[in-house]
Design a protein around this motif. Structure first.
Motif, mmCIF file in Angstrom:
data_model
loop_
_atom_site.group_PDB
_atom_site.id
_atom_site.type_symbol
_atom_site.label_atom_id
_atom_site.label_comp_id
_atom_site.label_asym_id
_atom_site.label_seq_id
_atom_site.Cartn_x
_atom_site.Cartn_y
_atom_site.Cartn_z
ATOM 1 N N ARG A 155 28.233 50.568 33.320
ATOM 2 C CA ARG A 155 28.936 50.536 34.605
ATOM 3 C C ARG A 155 28.814 49.163 35.269
ATOM 4 N NH1 ARG A 155 30.974 54.039 38.360
ATOM 5 N NH2 ARG A 155 31.115 53.129 40.427
ATOM 6 N N GLU A 156 27.613 48.604 35.267
ATOM 7 C CA GLU A 156 27.395 47.286 35.874
ATOM 8 C C GLU A 156 28.239 46.217 35.191
ATOM 9 O OE1 GLU A 156 23.265 46.451 35.604
ATOM 10 O OE2 GLU A 156 22.660 48.158 36.858
ATOM 11 N N THR A 157 28.381 46.346 33.873
ATOM 12 C CA THR A 157 29.113 45.344 33.102
ATOM 13 C C THR A 157 30.614 45.526 33.229
ATOM 14 O OG1 THR A 157 27.288 45.415 31.525
ATOM 15 C CG2 THR A 157 29.277 44.302 30.805
ATOM 16 N N LEU A 158 31.053 46.776 33.328
ATOM 17 C CA LEU A 158 32.485 47.073 33.360
ATOM 18 C C LEU A 158 33.090 46.921 34.758
ATOM 19 C CD1 LEU A 158 34.866 48.105 31.618
ATOM 20 C CD2 LEU A 158 34.187 50.440 32.245
ATOM 21 N N GLU A 159 32.288 47.221 35.774
ATOM 22 C CA GLU A 159 32.825 47.281 37.142
ATOM 23 C C GLU A 159 33.552 46.005 37.580
ATOM 24 O OE1 GLU A 159 31.193 48.081 41.679
ATOM 25 O OE2 GLU A 159 30.198 49.066 39.994
ATOM 26 N N PRO A 160 32.995 44.808 37.376
ATOM 27 C CA PRO A 160 33.717 43.603 37.830
ATOM 28 C C PRO A 160 35.092 43.448 37.161
ATOM 29 C CG PRO A 160 31.435 43.094 37.315
ATOM 30 C CD PRO A 160 31.683 44.474 36.799
ATOM 31 N N LEU A 161 35.177 43.790 35.873
ATOM 32 C CA LEU A 161 36.459 43.698 35.167
ATOM 33 C C LEU A 161 37.460 44.697 35.733
ATOM 34 C CD1 LEU A 161 38.331 42.713 32.911
ATOM 35 C CD2 LEU A 161 37.241 44.409 31.396
ATOM 36 N N VAL A 162 37.009 45.919 35.947
ATOM 37 C CA VAL A 162 37.895 46.956 36.481
ATOM 38 C C VAL A 162 38.423 46.560 37.856
ATOM 39 C CG1 VAL A 162 37.977 49.331 37.343
ATOM 40 C CG2 VAL A 162 36.882 48.829 35.141
ATOM 41 N N ILE A 163 37.557 46.044 38.700
ATOM 42 C CA ILE A 163 37.975 45.635 40.038
ATOM 43 C C ILE A 163 38.980 44.487 39.962
ATOM 44 C CG2 ILE A 163 37.168 44.534 42.164
ATOM 45 C CD1 ILE A 163 34.581 46.217 41.847
ATOM 46 N N SER A 164 38.735 43.537 39.058
ATOM 47 C CA SER A 164 39.656 42.414 38.888
ATOM 48 C C SER A 164 41.032 42.900 38.444
ATOM 49 C CB SER A 164 39.095 41.425 37.863
ATOM 50 O OG SER A 164 40.045 40.420 37.563
ATOM 51 N N LEU A 165 41.068 43.760 37.432
ATOM 52 C CA LEU A 165 42.348 44.283 36.941
ATOM 53 C C LEU A 165 43.038 45.132 38.001
ATOM 54 C CD1 LEU A 165 41.269 45.268 33.312
ATOM 55 C CD2 LEU A 165 42.679 43.308 33.972
ATOM 56 N N ARG A 166 42.255 45.935 38.694
ATOM 57 C CA ARG A 166 42.811 46.787 39.748
ATOM 58 C C ARG A 166 43.468 45.938 40.837
ATOM 59 N NH1 ARG A 166 38.425 49.301 43.456
ATOM 60 N NH2 ARG A 166 38.662 47.203 44.347
ATOM 61 N N ASP A 167 42.766 44.911 41.280
ATOM 62 C CA ASP A 167 43.274 44.101 42.384
ATOM 63 C C ASP A 167 44.472 43.237 41.980
ATOM 64 O OD1 ASP A 167 41.291 45.262 43.846
ATOM 65 O OD2 ASP A 167 40.002 43.486 43.948
ATOM 66 N N GLN A 168 44.578 42.940 40.680
ATOM 67 C CA GLN A 168 45.716 42.152 40.184
ATOM 68 C C GLN A 168 46.889 43.021 39.723
ATOM 69 O OE1 GLN A 168 44.743 38.473 37.723
ATOM 70 N NE2 GLN A 168 42.868 39.649 37.451
ATOM 71 N N GLY A 169 46.694 44.334 39.710
ATOM 72 C CA GLY A 169 47.737 45.226 39.231
ATOM 73 C C GLY A 169 47.946 45.139 37.731
ATOM 74 N N LYS A 170 46.881 44.824 37.016
ATOM 75 C CA LYS A 170 46.965 44.691 35.565
ATOM 76 C C LYS A 170 46.372 45.916 34.869
ATOM 77 C CE LYS A 170 47.162 39.649 35.615
ATOM 78 N NZ LYS A 170 46.539 38.374 35.168
ATOM 79 N N ALA A 171 46.437 45.924 33.531
ATOM 80 C CA ALA A 171 46.080 47.131 32.775
ATOM 81 C C ALA A 171 44.861 46.902 31.889
ATOM 82 C CB ALA A 171 47.266 47.584 31.919
ATOM 83 N N LEU A 172 44.243 48.005 31.498
ATOM 84 C CA LEU A 172 43.087 48.012 30.604
ATOM 85 C C LEU A 172 43.366 48.967 29.452
ATOM 86 C CD1 LEU A 172 39.997 47.302 30.103
ATOM 87 C CD2 LEU A 172 39.501 49.428 31.336
ATOM 88 N N ARG A 173 43.079 48.510 28.223
ATOM 89 C CA ARG A 173 43.083 49.467 27.104
ATOM 90 C C ARG A 173 41.646 49.734 26.704
ATOM 91 N NH1 ARG A 173 43.788 49.559 21.068
ATOM 92 N NH2 ARG A 173 44.790 47.520 20.975
ATOM 93 N N ILE A 174 41.272 50.990 26.756
ATOM 94 C CA ILE A 174 39.983 51.433 26.251
ATOM 95 C C ILE A 174 40.212 51.785 24.789
ATOM 96 C CG2 ILE A 174 38.159 53.165 26.449
ATOM 97 C CD1 ILE A 174 38.904 53.380 29.443
ATOM 98 N N GLY A 175 39.830 50.859 23.902
ATOM 99 C CA GLY A 175 40.173 50.987 22.487
ATOM 100 C C GLY A 175 38.979 51.353 21.638
ATOM 101 N N VAL A 176 38.814 52.651 21.404
ATOM 102 C CA VAL A 176 37.703 53.145 20.588
ATOM 103 C C VAL A 176 38.054 52.993 19.110
ATOM 104 C CG1 VAL A 176 36.261 55.140 20.033
ATOM 105 C CG2 VAL A 176 37.089 54.804 22.380
ATOM 106 N N ASN A 177 37.092 52.527 18.327
ATOM 107 C CA ASN A 177 37.251 52.457 16.875
ATOM 108 C C ASN A 177 36.215 53.351 16.206
ATOM 109 O OD1 ASN A 177 39.406 50.731 16.858
ATOM 110 N ND2 ASN A 177 38.396 49.118 15.680
#
Length: 405
Positions: A155-177
């Motif tokens: 959560r600590e590692t992911l949160e800054p990225l999520v907030i950045s994408l959220r605020d920019q209106g961009k997308a995230l792919r959660i790509g499990v292999n």
């Protein structure tokens, strides 16, 4: 250009309905393309150039986009690569046009992901690699406390990225292999589709807690049955949890040649036929440009996108009145540049009109030395065999459906 279609859910479809009713998913914008939300299934690929090679990467992205690849992914293994993407994006705009770009981030990638999120339209992360979990040789279980401790680190590692994408209106792919599940997922669920799904859900929940839902999910495996099972289980779990995220489908590391294409089709087609899947990639060990025709062929065969002529042709038998393989080749060469037509080439009258009833045009061997040309079910004219292809073109032209190559 995408065209919105109204999605429907499979349970409301008649028992023997031949139309694919796509699973209803939320729309996720990636640049000027929308994944999900009833839009056509999106075709993706990935360049294999080093992202530090700006000129080479721009050329590779352009080549893919020009042949119909709608979203292009690039690998970003270092901060230098992330910064190079800013140049790539700018050069594309200056010399070509904007192309929706996805950055592939692995291995403790928070700083890289934060940098690259400024320059691309979507970031792809792999839950099994995003936070390093040091394996213990003597481990035989994970305690709940250990599980939660790592979950908090994620959560600590992911949160800054999520907030950045959220605020920019961009997308995230959660790509499990399947081949890179985190150690605690392997201990808890085994090397299974369940472990893949739970890995994705852990990251989804963190995103949702931060009010971020511009998410696309993938659960890829190199074995088609594992991949199919993982996506079906993901849909089941999302339905139970009230989630409607779009899915990116793919059989990873499918190989090359005919078998690579068959393997990808074996994984993609069952899911797409069930209405599951909003964007696809065919992963071939070949030039990326070779992937795009396979994607479109799969979508065309299922009636999900109409990007080329659909050819209906009988397999030939003793009743066939001309060299069917040769004639089909001639018809294809003359008409393959057209879009949205169904053309049937049938060797005899016995099955011809019936089997080609749904075709726009028919080319039928009805009498030795002559060809009968059909518009739908109606026979239009009979012409000498050596004029058949030319007269077929004239018929298409007369209907205003011809365009020059």
């Amino acid at each position: 250009m995408q065209t919105l279609s109204t999605p429907q859910t499979a349970p409301t479809a008649p028992e023997f309905d031949t139309t694919i009713h796509r699973r209803k998913t939320r729309p996720v914008k990636v640049g000027n393309i929308t994944i999900g939300g009833g839009y056509p299934v999106v075709v993706q690929s990935m360049i294999n150039e080093d992202t530090l090679d700006v000129e080479g990467s721009v050329a590779a992205i352009r080549r893919l986009h020009e042949i119909g690849c709608e979203i292009v992914r690039v690998t970003v293994p270092s901060m230098a690569h992330a910064k190079a993407l800013a140049e790539i994006k700018q050069k594309l705009i200056q010399t070509y046009q904007e192309v929706p770009l996805v950055a592939d981030v692995h291995h403790n990638g928070m700083k890289i992901a934060l940098e690259v999120a400024k320059h691309v339209d979507k970031v792809r992360i792999n839950p099994g690699l995003y936070v390093f979990e040091k394996p213990k040789a003597d481990r035989n279980e994970y305690t709940q406390a250990e599980f939660e401790e790592i979950g908090e680190k994620i959560r600590e590692t992911l949160e800054p990225l999520v907030i950045s994408l959220r605020d920019q209106g961009k997308a995230l792919r959660i790509g499990v292999n399947h081949g890179s599940l985190a150690e605690r997922m392997l201990f808890t669920y085994g090397d299974t589709p369940e472990g893949m799904v739970e890995s994705a859900l852990e990251f989804i929940r963190i995103c949702e807690s931060l009010d971020f839902r511009n998410i696309v999910i993938s659960l890829k495996a190199s074995r088609a049955p594992v991949m199919v099972a993982a996506y079906r289980l993901m849909v089941k779990r999302m339905d139970e949890l009230g989630m409607d995220y779009p899915l990116h489908l793919g059989v990873t590391e499918a190989g090359d040649g005919e078998y690579g294409r068959i393997k990808s089709t074996a994984g993609l087609a069952p899911l797409l036929a069930d209405g599951i899947g909003d964007t696809i990639r065919v992963s071939l060990t070949e030039a990326p440009e070779k992937e795009i025709p396979v994607c479109y062929s799969i979508l065309q065969a299922l009636g999900l996108r109409k990007t080329m002529v659909e050819y209906v042709a009988c397999p030939s038998c003793g009743r066939t009145l001309f060299n069917l393989e040769e004639v089909l080749h001639k018809v294809r060469e003359a008409t393959k540049h057209l879009t949205g037509l169904d053309i049937a080439v049938m060797g005899c009258i016995v099955n011809g009109p019936g089997e080609m009833a749904d075709a726009d045009y028919g080319y039928v061997g009805k009498q030795a030395g002559f060809i009968s040309l059909y518009r739908g079910r109606e026979e239009i004219k009979k012409v000498p065999e050596d004029q058949g292809v030319e007269e077929l073109i004239n018929l298409i032209k007369a209907d205003g459906r011809w365009v020059d190559p």
